[in-house]
Write a protein that holds these residues in place. Structure first.
Motif, PDB file in Angstrom:
ATOM      1  N   LEU A   1       0.838  -1.198   0.000  1.00 59.73           N
ATOM      2  CA  LEU A   1       0.000   0.000   0.000  1.00 59.73           C
ATOM      3  C   LEU A   1       0.874   1.249   0.000  1.00 59.73           C
ATOM      4  O   LEU A   1       2.089   1.187   0.231  1.00 59.73           O
ATOM      5  CB  LEU A   1      -0.920  -0.010   1.218  1.00 59.73           C
ATOM      6  CG  LEU A   1      -1.831  -1.239   1.356  1.00 59.73           C
ATOM      7  CD1 LEU A   1      -2.646  -1.141   2.637  1.00 59.73           C
ATOM      8  CD2 LEU A   1      -2.735  -1.393   0.149  1.00 59.73           C
ATOM      9  N   ASP A   2       0.263   2.380  -0.247  1.00 58.15           N
ATOM     10  CA  ASP A   2       1.034   3.621  -0.290  1.00 58.15           C
ATOM     11  C   ASP A   2       1.460   4.089   1.097  1.00 58.15           C
ATOM     12  O   ASP A   2       2.389   4.892   1.235  1.00 58.15           O
ATOM     13  CB  ASP A   2       0.230   4.719  -0.996  1.00 58.15           C
ATOM     14  CG  ASP A   2      -1.151   4.901  -0.386  1.00 58.15           C
ATOM     15  OD1 ASP A   2      -1.488   4.169   0.574  1.00 58.15           O
ATOM     16  OD2 ASP A   2      -1.902   5.764  -0.868  1.00 58.15           O
ATOM     17  N   GLU A   3       0.803   3.569   2.154  1.00 57.70           N
ATOM     18  CA  GLU A   3       1.164   3.896   3.533  1.00 57.70           C
ATOM     19  C   GLU A   3       0.542   2.863   4.466  1.00 57.70           C
ATOM     20  O   GLU A   3      -0.396   2.160   4.077  1.00 57.70           O
ATOM     21  CB  GLU A   3       0.671   5.302   3.900  1.00 57.70           C
ATOM     22  CG  GLU A   3      -0.825   5.476   3.799  1.00 57.70           C
ATOM     23  CD  GLU A   3      -1.270   6.878   4.146  1.00 57.70           C
ATOM     24  OE1 GLU A   3      -0.418   7.691   4.552  1.00 57.70           O
ATOM     25  OE2 GLU A   3      -2.473   7.159   4.027  1.00 57.70           O
ATOM     26  N   PRO A   4       1.032   2.737   5.690  1.00 56.29           N
ATOM     27  CA  PRO A   4       0.437   1.781   6.635  1.00 56.29           C
ATOM     28  C   PRO A   4      -1.013   2.158   6.950  1.00 56.29           C
ATOM     29  O   PRO A   4      -1.323   3.320   7.204  1.00 56.29           O
ATOM     30  CB  PRO A   4       1.328   1.905   7.875  1.00 56.29           C
ATOM     31  CG  PRO A   4       2.611   2.461   7.368  1.00 56.29           C
ATOM     32  CD  PRO A   4       2.242   3.371   6.230  1.00 56.29           C
ATOM     33  N   LYS A   5      -1.878   1.157   6.932  1.00 51.12           N
ATOM     34  CA  LYS A   5      -3.298   1.381   7.197  1.00 51.12           C
ATOM     35  C   LYS A   5      -3.863   0.207   7.981  1.00 51.12           C
ATOM     36  O   LYS A   5      -3.258  -0.867   8.045  1.00 51.12           O
ATOM     37  CB  LYS A   5      -4.067   1.560   5.881  1.00 51.12           C
ATOM     38  CG  LYS A   5      -3.693   2.822   5.124  1.00 51.12           C
ATOM     39  CD  LYS A   5      -4.505   2.973   3.856  1.00 51.12           C
ATOM     40  CE  LYS A   5      -4.112   4.254   3.120  1.00 51.12           C
ATOM     41  NZ  LYS A   5      -4.874   4.426   1.868  1.00 51.12           N
ATOM     42  N   TYR A   6      -5.030   0.468   8.557  1.00 47.50           N
ATOM     43  CA  TYR A   6      -5.700  -0.609   9.285  1.00 47.50           C
ATOM     44  C   TYR A   6      -6.384  -1.523   8.277  1.00 47.50           C
ATOM     45  O   TYR A   6      -7.230  -1.087   7.488  1.00 47.50           O
ATOM     46  CB  TYR A   6      -6.729  -0.046  10.261  1.00 47.50           C
ATOM     47  CG  TYR A   6      -7.500  -1.124  10.987  1.00 47.50           C
ATOM     48  CD1 TYR A   6      -6.905  -1.857  12.015  1.00 47.50           C
ATOM     49  CD2 TYR A   6      -8.811  -1.412  10.635  1.00 47.50           C
ATOM     50  CE1 TYR A   6      -7.599  -2.855  12.674  1.00 47.50           C
ATOM     51  CE2 TYR A   6      -9.518  -2.409  11.291  1.00 47.50           C
ATOM     52  CZ  TYR A   6      -8.905  -3.130  12.308  1.00 47.50           C
ATOM     53  OH  TYR A   6      -9.592  -4.121  12.960  1.00 47.50           O
ATOM     54  N   LEU A   7      -6.023  -2.803   8.300  1.00 48.74           N
ATOM     55  CA  LEU A   7      -6.572  -3.785   7.368  1.00 48.74           C
ATOM     56  C   LEU A   7      -7.634  -4.607   8.092  1.00 48.74           C
ATOM     57  O   LEU A   7      -7.320  -5.409   8.972  1.00 48.74           O
ATOM     58  CB  LEU A   7      -5.462  -4.692   6.832  1.00 48.74           C
ATOM     59  CG  LEU A   7      -4.223  -3.986   6.258  1.00 48.74           C
ATOM     60  CD1 LEU A   7      -3.233  -5.004   5.710  1.00 48.74           C
ATOM     61  CD2 LEU A   7      -4.626  -2.985   5.193  1.00 48.74           C
ATOM     62  N   GLN A   8      -8.849  -4.375   7.724  1.00 48.91           N
ATOM     63  CA  GLN A   8      -9.949  -5.088   8.371  1.00 48.91           C
ATOM     64  C   GLN A   8     -10.104  -6.502   7.822  1.00 48.91           C
ATOM     65  O   GLN A   8     -10.307  -7.453   8.575  1.00 48.91           O
ATOM     66  CB  GLN A   8     -11.254  -4.317   8.180  1.00 48.91           C
ATOM     67  CG  GLN A   8     -12.458  -4.961   8.863  1.00 48.91           C
ATOM     68  CD  GLN A   8     -13.711  -4.126   8.692  1.00 48.91           C
ATOM     69  OE1 GLN A   8     -13.659  -3.021   8.158  1.00 48.91           O
ATOM     70  NE2 GLN A   8     -14.839  -4.642   9.146  1.00 48.91           N
ATOM     71  N   SER A   9      -9.995  -6.643   6.490  1.00 49.64           N
ATOM     72  CA  SER A   9     -10.173  -7.966   5.890  1.00 49.64           C
ATOM     73  C   SER A   9      -9.596  -7.970   4.482  1.00 49.64           C
ATOM     74  O   SER A   9      -9.310  -6.918   3.897  1.00 49.64           O
ATOM     75  CB  SER A   9     -11.661  -8.348   5.849  1.00 49.64           C
ATOM     76  OG  SER A   9     -12.377  -7.416   5.054  1.00 49.64           O
ATOM     77  N   ILE A  10      -9.446  -9.170   3.954  1.00 45.87           N
ATOM     78  CA  ILE A  10      -9.057  -9.371   2.563  1.00 45.87           C
ATOM     79  C   ILE A  10     -10.127 -10.239   1.912  1.00 45.87           C
ATOM     80  O   ILE A  10     -10.703 -11.125   2.557  1.00 45.87           O
ATOM     81  CB  ILE A  10      -7.659 -10.025   2.440  1.00 45.87           C
ATOM     82  CG1 ILE A  10      -7.247 -10.105   0.963  1.00 45.87           C
ATOM     83  CG2 ILE A  10      -7.633 -11.394   3.098  1.00 45.87           C
ATOM     84  CD1 ILE A  10      -5.809 -10.569   0.756  1.00 45.87           C
ATOM     85  N   ALA A  11     -10.408  -9.975   0.645  1.00 43.52           N
ATOM     86  CA  ALA A  11     -11.451 -10.723  -0.059  1.00 43.52           C
ATOM     87  C   ALA A  11     -10.950 -11.114  -1.440  1.00 43.52           C
ATOM     88  O   ALA A  11     -10.169 -10.389  -2.066  1.00 43.52           O
ATOM     89  CB  ALA A  11     -12.728  -9.894  -0.175  1.00 43.52           C
TER      90      ALA A  11
END
Length: 252
Positions: free
Chosen positions: A167-177
Motif C-alpha cells: 500500500l502507499d502507507e500503513p493502514k488498518y486492514l480489516q479484511s481481505i477478499a
C-alpha cells in the motif's frame, strides 16, 4: 227572346261572392297573427311533419354519438388496462434490477473502503505468470486483480505461487477478499492460501480456504495495521495455473 234565371243558382253564386268579399275585407288583430290562428291547415300539417322528421333525425344523431362515446370509452379503458399491466411489469423489472444491483454492491463491496486499487497500491508483485497461446507468449496482466473488468491475472501453479501487495502507507486492514468468476474455469480458482502481514514489528500469517460462495466472492478477517501483505497460494482446484480475478483489501 225570353231569358229565364234560376233564382237558387243566382242566390248561391251571389252568396259565394259575398263570402269572398267579406273574407278579403276582414281585418285581423295582432294577437291572432302571433298565435297562428290564421295558419292554413295544409301548411300546419306540413310543419308538424317536418318537426317530427327533425326530432327523429336529432334522436338518431344523439344515439350515434352515444354509441361512438361508448366505443371510445371502451377502447380507452382497454388501452388503460394494457398500459397499467405494462407499467407494473416495467416497475417490477426496475425494482428487481435495483435490488440486484444493491445486493451485488453489498456482496462485493460491503460498503467498505477498498484499499486494493491502482490509486492506493504502490507496488504489486507476483510469481511466474502463466503463458498461453500458440507460441506460449501471451500472459495476463497482474493489474487485472486490482480492476473490476471481469478479467484475471494467471500464475503458474507451483510451490512458490504468491501475490505481494504494498500500500502507499500503513493502514488498518480489516479484511481481505477474493473473487473468482463462476462462469470461468473453476478449477483454476485459489483453494488454500495464507496471508502474511509484513510489518516492522510483527510478521503475522493466517491460513484460509477459498470456497465458491456468494457468487464467487469470499471475505476473510485480518484486523491489523500493515503496509505490505503477501498471499501465498498453496493449491487450487486442479488446474496447472491459478487465476485471480480480483483482490480486495478492506480497511481505513
Amino acid at each position: 227572346m225570353k231569358i229565364n234565371f234560376n233564382n237558387s243558382s243566382f242566390k248561391s253564386a251571389t252568396k259565394n261572392e259575398n263570402n269572398k268579399t267579406e273574407a278579403s275585407n276582414k281585418s285581423f288583430t295582432v294577437d291572432e297573427l302571433l298565435n297562428g290562428d290564421l295558419m292554413d291547415p295544409i301548411t300546419e300539417d306540413n310543419s308538424i311533419s317536418q318537426g317530427t322528421n327533425n326530432s327523429l333525425l336529432s334522436l338518431r344523431i344523439l344515439n350515434l354519438l352515444k354509441l361512438i362515446l361508448k366505443s371510445v370509452s371502451f377502447s380507452f379503458k382497454l388501452l388503460l388496462r394494457q398500459f397499467t399491466v405494462l407499467n407494473i411489469l416495467l416497475i417490477s423489472i426496475i425494482c428487481y434490477l435495483t435490488m440486484f444491483k444493491s445486493s451485488k454492491n453489498e456482496i462485493f463491496y460491503n460498503l467498505k473502503q477498498n484499499l486494493a486499487s491502482l490509486n492506493t497500491v504502490s507496488r504489486i508483485e507476483t510469481s511466474e505468470p502463466f503463458r498461453y497461446g500458440m507460441w506460449a507468449k501471451k500472459t495476463k496482466s497482474k493489474e487485472n486483480m486490482l480492476l473490476d473488468n471481469n478479467d484475471c491475472a494467471s500464475l503458474v501453479m507451483n510451490n512458490n505461487t504468491f501475490i505481494e501487495i504494498a500500500l502507499d502507507e500503513p493502514k488498518y486492514l480489516q479484511s481481505i477478499a477474493l473473487y473468482h468468476c463462476v462462469s470461468g474455469n473453476v478449477k483454476s480458482a485459489i483453494k488454500n492460501f495464507t496471508v502474511t502481514v509484513l510489518d516492522k514489528s510483527i510478521n503475522k500469517e493466517r491460513k484460509f480456504c477459498f470456497q465458491f460462495k456468494n457468487n464467487g466472492f469470499q471475505e476473510f478477517d485480518l484486523g491489523c495495521y500493515a503496509e505490505n501483505i503477501r498471499v501465498n497460494i498453496l493449491n487450487n482446484y486442479g488446474e496447472e495455473y491459478v487465476s485471480i480475478y480480483r483482490v480486495y483489501i478492506y480497511g481505513s
